[in-house]
Scaffold this motif. Structure first.
Motif, PDB file in Angstrom:
ATOM      1  N   THR B 227       0.845  -1.179   0.000  1.00  0.00           N
ATOM      2  CA  THR B 227       0.000   0.000   0.000  1.00  0.00           C
ATOM      3  C   THR B 227       0.885   1.235   0.000  1.00  0.00           C
ATOM      4  N   ILE B 228       0.560   2.118  -0.883  1.00  0.00           N
ATOM      5  CA  ILE B 228       1.358   3.344  -0.937  1.00  0.00           C
ATOM      6  C   ILE B 228       1.159   4.134   0.345  1.00  0.00           C
ATOM      7  N   GLY B 229       2.228   4.626   0.901  1.00  0.00           N
ATOM      8  CA  GLY B 229       2.144   5.400   2.125  1.00  0.00           C
ATOM      9  C   GLY B 229       2.475   4.579   3.357  1.00  0.00           C
ATOM     10  N   GLU B 230       2.587   3.257   3.163  1.00  0.00           N
ATOM     11  CA  GLU B 230       2.945   2.431   4.312  1.00  0.00           C
ATOM     12  C   GLU B 230       4.158   1.590   3.983  1.00  0.00           C
ATOM     13  N   VAL B 231       4.922   1.326   5.016  1.00  0.00           N
ATOM     14  CA  VAL B 231       6.037   0.413   4.819  1.00  0.00           C
ATOM     15  C   VAL B 231       5.456  -0.979   4.635  1.00  0.00           C
ATOM     16  N   HIS B 232       6.027  -1.718   3.716  1.00  0.00           N
ATOM     17  CA  HIS B 232       5.488  -3.025   3.381  1.00  0.00           C
ATOM     18  C   HIS B 232       5.434  -3.920   4.612  1.00  0.00           C
ATOM     19  N   GLN B 233       4.332  -4.720   4.736  1.00  0.00           N
ATOM     20  CA  GLN B 233       4.070  -5.427   5.978  1.00  0.00           C
ATOM     21  C   GLN B 233       5.160  -6.411   6.368  1.00  0.00           C
ATOM     22  N   SER B 234       5.712  -7.116   5.388  1.00  0.00           N
ATOM     23  CA  SER B 234       6.733  -8.099   5.750  1.00  0.00           C
ATOM     24  C   SER B 234       8.023  -7.421   6.208  1.00  0.00           C
ATOM     25  N   LEU B 235       8.119  -6.131   5.932  1.00  0.00           N
ATOM     26  CA  LEU B 235       9.312  -5.425   6.375  1.00  0.00           C
ATOM     27  C   LEU B 235       9.104  -4.787   7.741  1.00  0.00           C
ATOM     28  N   ARG B 236       7.856  -4.770   8.185  1.00  0.00           N
ATOM     29  CA  ARG B 236       7.571  -4.068   9.431  1.00  0.00           C
ATOM     30  C   ARG B 236       8.286  -4.704  10.602  1.00  0.00           C
ATOM     31  N   ARG B 237       8.370  -6.039  10.532  1.00  0.00           N
ATOM     32  CA  ARG B 237       9.036  -6.751  11.614  1.00  0.00           C
ATOM     33  C   ARG B 237      10.449  -6.208  11.806  1.00  0.00           C
ATOM     34  N   SER B 238      11.148  -6.034  10.700  1.00  0.00           N
ATOM     35  CA  SER B 238      12.501  -5.507  10.808  1.00  0.00           C
ATOM     36  C   SER B 238      12.486  -4.070  11.295  1.00  0.00           C
ATOM     37  N   MET B 239      11.349  -3.427  11.080  1.00  0.00           N
ATOM     38  CA  MET B 239      11.269  -2.035  11.485  1.00  0.00           C
ATOM     39  C   MET B 239      11.212  -1.892  13.002  1.00  0.00           C
ATOM     40  N   TYR B 240      10.817  -2.992  13.689  1.00  0.00           N
ATOM     41  CA  TYR B 240      10.786  -2.898  15.148  1.00  0.00           C
ATOM     42  C   TYR B 240      12.164  -2.589  15.694  1.00  0.00           C
ATOM     43  N   PHE B 241      13.136  -3.052  14.979  1.00  0.00           N
ATOM     44  CA  PHE B 241      14.499  -2.829  15.441  1.00  0.00           C
ATOM     45  C   PHE B 241      15.043  -1.485  15.004  1.00  0.00           C
ATOM     46  N   MET B 242      14.199  -0.786  14.318  1.00  0.00           N
ATOM     47  CA  MET B 242      14.597   0.561  13.928  1.00  0.00           C
ATOM     48  C   MET B 242      13.780   1.538  14.739  1.00  0.00           C
ATOM     49  N   PRO B 243      14.344   2.639  15.013  1.00  0.00           N
ATOM     50  CA  PRO B 243      13.604   3.628  15.770  1.00  0.00           C
ATOM     51  C   PRO B 243      12.458   4.192  14.942  1.00  0.00           C
ATOM     52  N   LYS B 244      11.410   4.560  15.641  1.00  0.00           N
ATOM     53  CA  LYS B 244      10.301   5.235  14.950  1.00  0.00           C
ATOM     54  C   LYS B 244      10.803   6.606  14.510  1.00  0.00           C
ATOM     55  N   THR B 245      10.413   6.991  13.364  1.00  0.00           N
ATOM     56  CA  THR B 245      10.874   8.298  12.907  1.00  0.00           C
ATOM     57  C   THR B 245       9.720   9.280  12.859  1.00  0.00           C
ATOM     58  N   THR B 246      10.026  10.467  13.247  1.00  0.00           N
ATOM     59  CA  THR B 246       9.031  11.529  13.172  1.00  0.00           C
ATOM     60  C   THR B 246       9.402  12.458  12.018  1.00  0.00           C
ATOM     61  N   GLU B 247       8.577  13.423  11.799  1.00  0.00           N
ATOM     62  CA  GLU B 247       8.856  14.394  10.750  1.00  0.00           C
ATOM     63  C   GLU B 247      10.194  15.089  11.004  1.00  0.00           C
ATOM     64  N   GLU B 248      10.425  15.380  12.281  1.00  0.00           N
ATOM     65  CA  GLU B 248      11.687  16.038  12.653  1.00  0.00           C
ATOM     66  C   GLU B 248      12.881  15.169  12.321  1.00  0.00           C
ATOM     67  N   ASP B 249      12.756  13.894  12.642  1.00  0.00           N
ATOM     68  CA  ASP B 249      13.841  12.970  12.350  1.00  0.00           C
ATOM     69  C   ASP B 249      14.116  12.935  10.857  1.00  0.00           C
ATOM     70  N   ASP B 250      13.016  12.943  10.111  1.00  0.00           N
ATOM     71  CA  ASP B 250      13.168  12.925   8.663  1.00  0.00           C
ATOM     72  C   ASP B 250      14.019  14.096   8.199  1.00  0.00           C
ATOM     73  N   LEU B 251      13.741  15.239   8.781  1.00  0.00           N
ATOM     74  CA  LEU B 251      14.489  16.418   8.370  1.00  0.00           C
ATOM     75  C   LEU B 251      15.946  16.300   8.801  1.00  0.00           C
ATOM     76  N   ALA B 252      16.134  15.760   9.984  1.00  0.00           N
ATOM     77  CA  ALA B 252      17.503  15.633  10.471  1.00  0.00           C
ATOM     78  C   ALA B 252      18.214  14.468   9.789  1.00  0.00           C
ATOM     79  N   GLY B 253      17.418  13.603   9.184  1.00  0.00           N
ATOM     80  CA  GLY B 253      17.992  12.394   8.598  1.00  0.00           C
ATOM     81  C   GLY B 253      17.174  11.230   9.083  1.00  0.00           C
ATOM     82  N   VAL B 254      16.707  10.442   8.152  1.00  0.00           N
ATOM     83  CA  VAL B 254      15.761   9.383   8.489  1.00  0.00           C
ATOM     84  C   VAL B 254      16.262   8.535   9.647  1.00  0.00           C
TER      85      VAL B 254
END
Lengths: 405, 298
Positions: B227-254
Motif C-alpha cells: 500500500t502506498i504510504g505504508e512500509v510493506h508489511q513483511s518489512l515491518r518486523r525488521s522495522m521494530y528494530f529501527m527507531p520510529k521516525t518523526t517528521e523532525e527525524d526525517d528532516l535531520a535524517g531518516v
C-alpha cells in the motif's frame, strides 16, 4: 556528420579541455602538411622557372644534334658530345639553311673549354664558335657592346656571358680587354645580358660561355664538327612542320640514315616538366610519410581519449545515443584535430614560402589548388585514422562502458 | 498489456567452472503505472535485472518483451532509441557529464533525438523548474549538492517523457533529507502515470511503492503488493528494530537515531532475524552520521 547533435561543440570542448595534448597531436599533421606543401610548391616554382626560361628563349626553337639515341632520356641532355654516334658538318648546315621555313640557322662548334687572362684561368665554361644570328635565335639581348654581324669579316674578338666577365676579368664591363684561347689573343667585344637559368633546367648555362666567330673557331681547332645547330622558323611556319622538313632534308643528304636528332623546344619543355614532376612527386611522397606519422599520432591519442571517456560513452549510451551518434562524435573530434592541423600547416607553409623567397634564390609557388588538396588530405588523414578509435567507442557495450571507472 | 514482461530470463557470467549466475530464470511482469521497489542483499541480481530491463545489458537466456515487442530481435540502434524514448535512468552515482552544465546535461537526451538547440534548452528549462532547480541551470554538476545532482539526473530521465523510470538506488549516496526530496519527486512522477522500478536497501522507502519484489541469489523470492504510504508489511518486523521516525527525524535524517543503538546489537539482531538485509544497518548508520555532520556545520 555534425548536424544538430552538437558534436562539433562537444568535440571542441573535449579538445579544449586538453589543450597541450591536442596541440601536440596536431603538430604531427602540421609538420606533415608543411613539408609536403613546401616540397610541392618548390617543385612548382622550379617548373615555372623552367617553362619561362624555355619559352623566353623561344618556344619554337629547333635544335639539331648529331647522333641518335633510342633512349629518350638522353635526348635533351645538354652535355656537349654526350652521344656522338653521328656527325653534323658544314654541308648539313647548308642543307638546313636551304629548308624553306628556316628563318635563321646558327651552328655551334666546340672550340675549347679554357680561357686565360694574365694569370687567371677560366675553365668553368665553354668556348663556342657560332655565327651572327645567335642573339636573335636565343631571343637574348646584349648588355654591353655588340654581337658579331652576319657576313662580318673574320676577327679575333669574343662575346662573353656575365659570369665570364666576373670570373675571368673580375669586372662587369671588360670590353676591349684581351684573353687567351688556345694561344691566340681575343678581344672582348660584347657582353650578354644575364641568361635566365635555374639549376634544374637541362641545358647549357650560357652565362659561362665565350662565343667566338664560327670560322675563327674552326681555324683554331682545325675541326669542322658541329655539335648543335639552332634553327628558328619563319613567323608563319610552325616549328613542328619545320622540324619535319629539316628531318626530311637531312635524311636525304645523309642517304636516308638517321644519325641526327631534331629536337623541338616543346620536347624539351615536356621533358623538363616530366622530370620535375617526377622529382617533386618523389620528394613529396617522402615528406608524405610525416603526414602518415601525424595520422598515427591522432590514432594514438584518440584511442587514449576513447578509453579515458569510456564512462562518458556509457552515460551517453544509457540516455539513448546510438552507436552511430557515438561514432560521429569521435570522428568529428579526429577530423577537427587533423583539419585544424592542416589549416595551421598551410599557414605555416605560406610563412616558409616567404622565408624561402627572402633567404634563398628559390621561388616556391603556393597555389590555391595545392592548399585545397593539402587541406583535403589532412581531413582525409583524420577520417582514416579516426575510424578505428571511433568504432571502438561506438561498439562498447553500454553496461560495460557505464561500469568503467 | 504489460509494459514489461520477462520470461525465464537468465544472466550468466564467465564460462565452465567459473560460471556465475546473476539471474536464474527470473520471470516478472510489470503493468503500466506500477511503482515497483526491488529489494535484496548485494549480489542478489537486482542491478543486473534493472540493466536488462533498461536495455543496457542483454540476457543470456529468456525472453524480454518491452511494450509487447521482443527486445532480442531489436538492432542496437533500435535499442538505443528505446532507451532514449521509453526509458529514463536514475543512477546511484548520478552519472551526469561533468563538463556540461546542468541545462545541457538535462537536454542531452533531446540532442540524440535531433532536436534543435533552442528548443531543447527550453524543454530542459521547463523540466528543471519542475524539479525545483530553475535557478541552477548554468551551474556545473560539481557545484551542486548530492540531492540537487540527483534531481538534475531525474530531470534528465524525465525529459523525453519516458514510460518507464529505472532508479538504481537513487538515494544510496544521499543524506536522508535529500533522500526524502528525491523520493517525493519520484512519487510525483509515479502519480503522473509513469511506471517506476526502483532498487533500494532501505525498507523505509517501500512506503512509496505499490509493489515490492524481493530477490535473493538471482531469484525472485517474494513479490507482493504494497500500500502506498505504508512500509510493506513483511518489512515491518525488521522495522521494530529501527527507531520510529518523526517528521523532525526525517528532516535531520531518516535514521539519525540509529546512532543511539549500539552497532553490535543492531548487527546481531539483524543477522538473526532478517537475513535479507545484512548491509542495511550499516548504510543507514552512515547516512545518519552524515546527516549529523551536516547539522553541526549549519
Amino acid at each position: 556528420m555534425i548536424g544538430r547533435s552538437g558534436n562539433l561543440r562537444i568535440a571542441i570542448e573535449a579538445l579544449r579541455s586538453s589543450k597541450w595534448r591536442s596541440l601536440l597531436t596536431m603538430l604531427g599533421i602540421i609538420i606533415g602538411v608543411v613539408s609536403v606543401v613546401t616540397t610541392v610548391s618548390l617543385g612548382e616554382g622550379a617548373k615555372r622557372g623552367v617553362i619561362s626560361q624555355i619559352e623566353q628563349s623561344g618556344a619554337d626553337l629547333i635544335t639539331v644534334r648529331p647522333g641518335i639515341t633510342e633512349n629518350n632520356d638522353n635526348k635533351t641532355s645538354g652535355l656537349v658530345g654526350s652521344n656522338y654516334n653521328g656527325t653534323l658538318s658544314n654541308r648539313d648546315l647548308e642543307v638546313i639553311r636551304k629548308v624553306p621555313g628556316a628563318y635563321s640557322v646558327v651552328p655551334f662548334s666546340y672550340v675549347a673549354n679554357t680561357a686565360s687572362q694574365e694569370d687567371v684561368i677560366f675553365n668553368k665554361g665553354l668556348v663556342i664558335g657560332t655565327t651572327g644570328g645567335l642573339p636573335q635565335v636565343l631571343g637574348q639581348k646584349m648588355q654591353y657592346g655588340t654581337f658579331f654581324k652576319e657576313d662580318e669579316p673574320q676577327r679575333d674578338t669574343a662575346v662573353i656571358g656575365q659570369r665570364v666577365a666576373e670570373q675571368l676579368f673580375g669586372e662587369n664591363v671588360p670590353i676591349g680587354k684581351f684573353m687567351t684561347i688556345r694561344g691566340k689573343q681575343f678581344m672582348v667585344q660584347g657582353i650578354f645580358e644575364e641568361f635566365d637559368t635555374s639549376a634544374l633546367v637541362p641545358g647549357t648555362d650560357y652565362n659561362y660561355a665565350i662565343f667566338v666567330q664560327y670560322d675563327t673557331g674552326k681555324e683554331l681547332t682545325g675541326d669542322s664538327d658541329i655539335y648543335q645547330i639552332l634553327v628558328r622558323p619563319k613567323k608563319d611556319v610552325g616549328s613542328s612542320v619545320l622540324a619535319a622538313d629539316i628531318t626530311k632534308a637531312l635524311q636525304k643528304s645523309h642517304a636516308n640514315q638517321e644519325d641526327f636528332t631534331v629536337l623541338e623546344q616543346k620536347d624539351k619543355l615536356a621533358e623538363a616538366n616530366n622530370l620535375l614532376t617526377l622529382m617533386t612527386g618523389f620528394v613529396a611522397s617522402i615528406a608524405g610519410i610525416s603526414l602518415v606519422v601525424g595520422g598515427i599520432g591522432i590514432l594514438n591519442i584518440m584511442l587514449v581519449a576513447v578509453t579515458e571517456r569510456t564512462h562518458e560513452i556509457g552515460i551517453r549510451k544509457a540516455i539513448g545515443a546510438t552507436n552511430k551518434q557515438i561514432l560521429n562524435q569521435f570522428m568529428t573530434e579526429a577530423v577537427i584535430l587533423s583539419s585544424v592541423g592542416g589549416v595551421i600547416g598551410i599557414i605555416m607553409s605560406l610563412l616558409t614560402n616567404y622565408l624561402f623567397r627572402i633567404f634563398t634564390d628559390l621561388t616556391p609557388i603556393l597555389t590555391w589548388p595545392i592548399m585545397a588538396i593539402a587541406f583535403g588530405v589532412s581531413v582525409l588523414v583524420g577520417i582514416i585514422f579516426g575510424v578505428t578509435p571511433a568504432l571502438t567507442a561506438a561498439r562498447k557495450r553500454p553496461i560495460d562502458a557505464l561500469r568503467y571507472e | 498489456m504489460p509494459i514489461i514482461e520477462l520470461t525465464e530470463v537468465s544472466k550468466l557470467y564467465g564460462f565452465g567452472d567459473a560460471t556465475a549466475v546473476a539471474l536464474d530464470e527470473v520471470s516478472l511482469t510489470v503493468e503500466s503505472g506500477e511503482f515497483v521497489a526491488v529489494m535484496g542483499p548485494s549480489g542478489s541480481g537486482k542491478s543486473t535485472l534493472m540493466n536488462i530491463i533498461g536495455l543496457l545489458d542483454r540476457p543470456t537466456h529468456g525472453n524480454y518483451k518491452l511494450n509487447g515487442r521482443k527486445v532480442e530481435r531489436l538492432r542496437p540502434s533500435r535499442q538505443a532509441k528505446a532507451r532514449r524514448d521509453t526509458i529514463g535512468f536514475v543512477f546511484q552515482s548520478f552519472n551526469l557529464l561533468p563538463k556540461l552544465n546542468v541545462l545541457d546535461n538535462v537536454a542531452l537526451p533531446l540532442t540524440y533525438k535531433g532536436m534543435g538547440r533552442v528548443k531543447r534548452q527550453k524543454r530542459a528549462s521547463e523540466i528543471l523548474d519542475r524539479v525545483g532547480l530553475a535557478d541552477r541551470e548554468y551551474f556545473m554538476p560539481r557545484q551542486l549538492s548530492g540531492g540537487q545532482t540527483q534531481r538534475v539526473a531525474i530531470a534528465r530521465a524525465l525529459i523525453n517523457n519516458p514510460n518507464i523510470i529505472i532508479a538504481d538506488e537513487p538515494t544510496g549516496n544521499l543524506d536522508s533529507a535529500s533522500s526524502r526530496l528525491v523520493m517525493e519527486l519520484l512519487s510525483d512522477v509515479h502519480k503522473a502515470g509513469n511506471t517506476i522500478l526502483m532498487v533500494t536497501h532501505n525498507p523505509e522507502l517501500t512506503r512509496y511503492a505499490s509493489r515490492v519484489v524481493f530477490m535473493h541469489d538471482g531469484v525472485i523470492v517474494a513479490d507482493e503488493q504494497s500500500t502506498i504510504g505504508e512500509v510493506h508489511q513483511s518489512l515491518r518486523r525488521s522495522m521494530y528494530f529501527m527507531p520510529k521516525t518523526t517528521e523532525e527525524d526525517d528532516l535531520a535524517g531518516v535514521s539519525a537515531l540509529m546512532q543511539a543503538i549500539p552497532e553490535k546489537l543492531t548487527g546481531k539482531k539483524k543477522a538473526a532475524k532478517d537475513k535479507k538485509k545484512p548491509k542495511n544497518a550499516k548504510t543507514k548508520y552512515k547516512a545518519g552520521a552524515n546527516a549529523k555532520k551536516r547539522g553541526k556545520k549549519s
